[in-house]
Scaffold this motif. Structure first.
Motif, PDB file in Angstrom:
ATOM      1  N   VAL A  90      45.599  44.352  46.361  1.00 43.57           N
ATOM      2  CA  VAL A  90      44.389  44.308  45.539  1.00 43.57           C
ATOM      3  C   VAL A  90      43.624  43.023  45.833  1.00 43.57           C
ATOM      4  CG1 VAL A  90      43.463  44.318  43.191  1.00 43.57           C
ATOM      5  CG2 VAL A  90      45.519  45.633  43.729  1.00 43.57           C
ATOM      6  N   ASP A  91      42.312  43.149  45.999  1.00 44.79           N
ATOM      7  CA  ASP A  91      41.437  42.004  46.160  1.00 44.79           C
ATOM      8  C   ASP A  91      41.435  41.201  44.865  1.00 44.79           C
ATOM      9  OD1 ASP A  91      38.805  40.599  45.782  1.00 44.79           O
ATOM     10  OD2 ASP A  91      38.519  41.275  47.838  1.00 44.79           O
ATOM     11  N   GLU A  92      41.689  39.901  44.960  1.00 46.46           N
ATOM     12  CA  GLU A  92      41.856  39.070  43.767  1.00 46.46           C
ATOM     13  C   GLU A  92      40.610  39.021  42.899  1.00 46.46           C
ATOM     14  OE1 GLU A  92      43.152  34.512  42.527  1.00 46.46           O
ATOM     15  OE2 GLU A  92      42.669  35.004  44.600  1.00 46.46           O
ATOM     16  N   TYR A 140      53.283  49.463  44.311  1.00 44.22           N
ATOM     17  CA  TYR A 140      52.502  49.364  43.067  1.00 44.22           C
ATOM     18  C   TYR A 140      53.405  48.953  41.904  1.00 44.22           C
ATOM     19  CZ  TYR A 140      49.897  50.853  38.935  1.00 44.22           C
ATOM     20  OH  TYR A 140      49.271  50.891  37.707  1.00 44.22           O
ATOM     21  N   ASP A 141      52.947  47.967  41.135  1.00 46.45           N
ATOM     22  CA  ASP A 141      53.703  47.452  39.993  1.00 46.45           C
ATOM     23  C   ASP A 141      52.932  47.724  38.705  1.00 46.45           C
ATOM     24  OD1 ASP A 141      55.207  46.134  38.143  1.00 46.45           O
ATOM     25  OD2 ASP A 141      54.949  44.118  38.993  1.00 46.45           O
ATOM     26  N   PRO A 142      53.399  48.646  37.851  1.00 42.38           N
ATOM     27  CA  PRO A 142      52.680  48.967  36.611  1.00 42.38           C
ATOM     28  C   PRO A 142      52.647  47.812  35.618  1.00 42.38           C
ATOM     29  CG  PRO A 142      54.840  50.018  36.647  1.00 42.38           C
ATOM     30  CD  PRO A 142      54.627  49.438  38.011  1.00 42.38           C
ATOM     31  N   PRO A 184      48.792  43.372  35.824  1.00 44.45           N
ATOM     32  CA  PRO A 184      47.457  43.724  35.304  1.00 44.45           C
ATOM     33  C   PRO A 184      46.428  43.946  36.398  1.00 44.45           C
ATOM     34  CG  PRO A 184      48.403  41.895  34.060  1.00 44.45           C
ATOM     35  CD  PRO A 184      49.292  42.108  35.250  1.00 44.45           C
ATOM     36  N   LEU A 185      46.507  43.164  37.492  1.00 44.67           N
ATOM     37  CA  LEU A 185      45.537  43.304  38.573  1.00 44.67           C
ATOM     38  C   LEU A 185      45.662  44.664  39.256  1.00 44.67           C
ATOM     39  CD1 LEU A 185      43.344  41.602  39.980  1.00 44.67           C
ATOM     40  CD2 LEU A 185      45.068  40.890  41.628  1.00 44.67           C
ATOM     41  N   HIS A 195      43.119  52.067  37.988  1.00 47.35           N
ATOM     42  CA  HIS A 195      42.296  52.715  36.956  1.00 47.35           C
ATOM     43  C   HIS A 195      40.825  52.730  37.373  1.00 47.35           C
ATOM     44  CE1 HIS A 195      44.779  53.805  33.481  1.00 47.35           C
ATOM     45  NE2 HIS A 195      45.568  52.788  33.804  1.00 47.35           N
ATOM     46  N   SER A 196      40.351  51.635  37.950  1.00 48.74           N
ATOM     47  CA  SER A 196      38.961  51.560  38.399  1.00 48.74           C
ATOM     48  C   SER A 196      38.689  52.579  39.495  1.00 48.74           C
ATOM     49  CB  SER A 196      38.665  50.147  38.907  1.00 48.74           C
ATOM     50  OG  SER A 196      37.356  50.060  39.427  1.00 48.74           O
TER      51      SER A 196
END
Length: 357
Positions: A77-79, A132-134, A137-138, A144-145
């Motif tokens: 994920v892009d920070e 993927y780590d549920p 938050p990132l 979701h986005s």
């Protein structure tokens, strides 16, 4: 996260789209390039253990196949942009589109208002066999986005289908393939409602006011920047503006105004000691790649931009030193070769002298 990989989001338009509106196409929306017919190519066989598409499996490179056999797909994920990036990003995006069309409800509700257990099930299917780590938050925000964008895009296409009919009643009698009759009836009611018509009109008005429209297609700017950085290219805030408004089809900026703005940014870069991000604040009043309202402060973005510039400067110095070292090595090799020739000549002369004496 890799050094220098502080990624930013490009602000494509000053006009905010309503959440329930159907005008959702945006350069920031990563989308799968498959259409609804490709859902038929999904392999749901329990024997495979994972949810995948045959089309996607055929296109996996050998490196990715080896990684799939040995471990898990990498969920990156892009920070700053909070979007999915990395070598495996297209897999999650394509898979997300297929899973969304297969299992989500299209009855007029948004992704946010879908049943919680349904959303968890869809996310699990999209991210299985991955890192993927549920609890991160990132990562949760990114998936979701992405799914929310794809859900809106699907409802937008359903609205286009709805508009082919002259009346709501006629449209209700012809539900599209893959949509349950009861859900389609609710969706038609929403499309015909005064509230939805108001939002649609507002979105169309805002779209017309956008003098510099985005030109990026199905791949988001965050992913384009990420791919170029993995190739060793440094991308500044000014570069991101060009990426967001450069038309590959026209092979130039999307319109004359976008070209004028880019030239102004480049002129400021040549004549100013400011960083590209600071120049963008001065000219554009925002930083391309900086998500307004929900990302880090402008100060932190500027600090990150300055850090990137310092790293790039150090890379250039290192490259220059390597080139100098290469020249020195060449000279040393030449010197050693000359020494061999000289020693051979001295040996020959010594032998001649011995023979003459």
């Amino acid at each position: 996260m890799q050094d220098g990989y502080h990624k930013l989001r490009v602000k494509s338009t000053p006009h905010k789209m309503e959440e329930d509106g159907h005008e959702v196409d945006s350069p920031q929306v990563d989308s799968d390039t498959s259409d609804s017919q490709q859902d038929e190519n999904i392999d749901y066989s329990p024997s495979h253990g994972t949810f995948d598409t045959r089309t996607q499996s055929r296109t996996l490179g050998e490196t990715k196949k080896r990684r799939l056999n040995k471990g898990k797909f990498i969920f990156e994920v892009d920070e700053y942009d909070k979007r999915i990036v990395g070598d495996d990003s297209q897999r999650f995006i394509t898979k997300g589109g297929c899973v969304m069309r297969k299992f989500a409800k299209f009855d007029g509700t948004t992704w946010r208002n879908q049943d919680d257990m349904l959303k968890i099930d869809i996310i699990n299917k999209c991210t299985e066999n991955s890192t993927y780590d549920p609890n991160c938050p990132l990562m949760v925000h990114a998936i979701h986005s992405q799914l929310a964008n794809q859900h809106r895009s699907k409802q937008y296409r359903l609205h286009c289908y709805y508009k082919k009919f002259s009346t709501q009643e006629d449209a209700t009698r012809h539900p599209p393939a893959g949509i349950e009759g009861a859900d389609w009836e609710l969706l038609c009611k929403k499309f015909a409602s005064a509230e939805f018509q108001k939002v649609s009109a507002k979105n169309r008005t805002n779209s017309l006011k956008n003098e510099v429209p985005p030109a990026v297609g199905t791949v988001s700017i965050a992913r384009i920047v990420d791919m170029r950085r993995r190739e060793g290219k440094e991308i500044s805030a000014i570069d991101k503006y060009k990426i967001g408004h450069f038309s590959a089809k026209k092979k130039k900026m999307v319109n004359e105004k976008a070209d004028d703005i880019l030239n102004e940014l480049l002129h400021e870069k040549e004549s100013s000691t400011c960083s590209p991000a600071e120049i963008c604040i001065k000219v554009l009043h925002y930083i391309p790649g900086h998500t307004n309202g929900r990302s880090v402060s402008v100060k932190k973005v500027l600090d990150s931009e300055n850090l990137r510039m310092e790293l790039e400067s150090e890379k250039e110095k290192s490259k220059a030193l390597e080139e100098e070292l290469h020249v020195v090595k060449q000279k040393q090799t030449k010197y050693e070769e000359n020494q061999v020739v000289i020693m051979a000549e001295l040996s020959r002369l010594s032998k001649l002298q011995s023979q003459n004496s």
